[in-house]
Design a protein around this motif. Structure first.
Motif, short mmCIF file in Angstrom:
data_model
loop_
_atom_site.label_atom_id
_atom_site.label_comp_id
_atom_site.label_asym_id
_atom_site.label_seq_id
_atom_site.Cartn_x
_atom_site.Cartn_y
_atom_site.Cartn_z
N LEU A 1 1.31 -4.24 -1.94
CA LEU A 1 1.26 -5.64 -2.36
C LEU A 1 1.70 -6.51 -1.19
O LEU A 1 2.81 -6.32 -0.66
N LYS A 2 0.85 -7.42 -0.76
CA LYS A 2 1.17 -8.33 0.34
C LYS A 2 1.27 -9.76 -0.18
O LYS A 2 0.58 -10.13 -1.12
N ASP B 1 6.99 -8.80 4.20
CA ASP B 1 6.14 -9.54 3.27
C ASP B 1 5.27 -8.61 2.43
O ASP B 1 4.19 -8.97 1.99
N TYR B 2 5.75 -7.38 2.22
CA TYR B 2 4.95 -6.44 1.43
C TYR B 2 5.83 -5.41 0.73
O TYR B 2 6.99 -5.20 1.09
N LEU B 3 5.26 -4.80 -0.29
CA LEU B 3 5.88 -3.67 -0.98
C LEU B 3 4.84 -2.56 -1.10
O LEU B 3 3.67 -2.84 -1.35
N VAL B 4 5.27 -1.32 -0.95
CA VAL B 4 4.42 -0.18 -1.27
C VAL B 4 4.94 0.39 -2.59
O VAL B 4 6.13 0.72 -2.71
N LYS C 1 -6.18 -10.44 -5.03
CA LYS C 1 -6.17 -10.39 -3.57
C LYS C 1 -4.86 -9.86 -2.98
O LYS C 1 -4.81 -9.50 -1.81
N TYR C 2 -3.79 -9.83 -3.78
CA TYR C 2 -2.51 -9.39 -3.26
C TYR C 2 -2.42 -7.86 -3.09
O TYR C 2 -1.52 -7.36 -2.44
N CYS C 3 -3.34 -7.13 -3.73
CA CYS C 3 -3.18 -5.68 -3.86
C CYS C 3 -4.29 -4.90 -3.14
O CYS C 3 -5.45 -5.26 -3.20
N THR C 4 -3.87 -3.81 -2.45
CA THR C 4 -4.82 -2.85 -1.88
C THR C 4 -4.39 -1.45 -2.27
O THR C 4 -3.23 -1.07 -2.05
N VAL C 5 -5.29 -0.69 -2.87
CA VAL C 5 -4.99 0.69 -3.25
C VAL C 5 -5.00 1.56 -1.99
O VAL C 5 -5.93 1.50 -1.19
N ASP D 1 -10.41 8.61 -4.27
CA ASP D 1 -11.42 8.40 -5.31
C ASP D 1 -11.08 7.20 -6.18
O ASP D 1 -11.95 6.44 -6.61
N PHE D 2 -9.78 7.01 -6.44
CA PHE D 2 -9.34 5.86 -7.24
C PHE D 2 -9.51 4.60 -6.43
O PHE D 2 -9.89 3.55 -6.95
N ARG D 3 -9.24 4.67 -5.13
CA ARG D 3 -9.41 3.50 -4.25
C ARG D 3 -10.86 3.03 -4.27
O ARG D 3 -11.14 1.84 -4.36
N GLU D 4 -11.81 3.98 -4.23
CA GLU D 4 -13.22 3.62 -4.25
C GLU D 4 -13.58 2.94 -5.58
O GLU D 4 -14.35 1.99 -5.60
#
Length: 217
Positions: A161-162, A182-185, A205-209, A214-217
Motif C-alpha cells: 500500500l503506497k 510512505d508504504y506498508l507491505v 490505486k493505492y494497492c499493488t499485489v 496467479d492472484f496478482r494476474e
C-alpha cells in the motif's frame, strides 16, 4: 391568578446545527469503533430523541443508520453469538428472492460500503463468508460449534500500500510485514479468494499485489 406550565422550563432543545453535529459524530464513529459500540451509541441517540420529542433527530439518524431495516433483537442476538463464537443457522433471502438455510460459525459483524454484514465460516461452503444482515429473515438456532475449522485450506496474499488511504485499518486476518516512509507491505490470509480480491481492489490505486503471481494476474 391561575396558570398552567405547558412544558418543562429546562427542557433540552437541539438546534438544526446541533442535530447535524450529532449526525457527523455518528458517521465518524462508524469508521472508528466496533459494531457493538456503534449500536450502543445509536440506541442512546434514539432514546434521547424520543425523550425530548425531537423528530428531526430521529429522522436524521434513521436515514444514515447502518441498522436501518433490521430488528434490534436480531442485531443483539448476532452480536452475542459473535462474542461467543457460536454456530448460528439462519434463514437468508438471496438477491434472487430464494430463501436459503445458512449455517455460520460467527466471527464478527462489520460494515462494507455502508451496509451491515455478518462474517464467519460457512459450514456448507467450508470457507470464510459474509452475508448482508438486512437479508436475514430469522435465526433458526444458536449453539456451540463442534466443527474444527483449523484445518480449512487458506490462501495468503501479499500486497503493498503506497500513499496510504486516510481510512486504512487492518482487518483481523491481516498483518504488517514491512513499514516504509510512505508504504506498508501487508499479508492477508483467508479461505475465501473472493474476500481477498474484494479487499485488495477496495484500495484502488493505492494497492499493488506482490504475490502469489496467479492472484496478482
Amino acid at each position: 391568578s391561575k396558570y398552567y406550565i405547558v412544558s418543562h422550563p429546562f427542557e433540552l432543545k437541539l438546534s438544526e446545527e446541533q442535530v447535524k453535529s450529532i449526525a457527523k459524530v455518528y458517521r465518524i464513529i462508524q469508521k472508528t469503533v466496533d459494531i457493538k459500540g456503534l449500536y450502543i451509541y445509536e440506541k442512546f441517540i434514539k432514546r434521547l430523541a424520543k425523550k425530548i420529542k425531537n423528530e428531526e433527530l430521529t429522522d436524521t439518524i434513521n436515514k444514515i443508520s447502518i441498522f436501518r431495516g433490521v430488528e434490534d433483537n436480531l442485531v443483539e442476538d448476532l452480536l452475542e453469538a459473535a462474542d461467543l463464537r457460536q454456530q448460528v443457522t439462519f434463514l437468508y433471502k438471496s438477491p434472487r428472492g430464494k430463501e436459503l438455510e445458512i449455517t455460520l460459525i460467527l466471527d464478527k459483524l462489520g460494515i462494507s460500503s455502508g451496509k451491515l454484514y455478518v462474517y464467519g465460516t460457512d459450514i456448507n461452503l467450508s470457507q470464510y463468508a459474509y452475508y448482508l444482515v438486512s437479508r436475514i429473515v430469522k435465526i433458526l438456532s444458536r449453539e456451540t460449534s463442534s466443527v474444527d475449522i483449523s484445518q480449512l485450506s487458506t490462501y495468503k496474499v501479499k500486497y503493498i500500500l503506497k500513499s496510504l488511504p486516510a481510512e486504512f485499518k487492518l482487518s483481523h486476518d491481516e498483518k504488517i510485514l514491512e513499514i516504509g516512509e510512505d508504504y506498508l507491505v501487508v499479508e492477508m490470509e483467508s479461505s475465501n479468494k473472493f474476500i481477498l480480491k474484494q479487499r485488495v481492489m477496495s484500495y484502488g490505486k493505492y494497492c499493488t499485489v506482490l504475490e502469489p503471481s496467479d492472484f496478482r494476474e
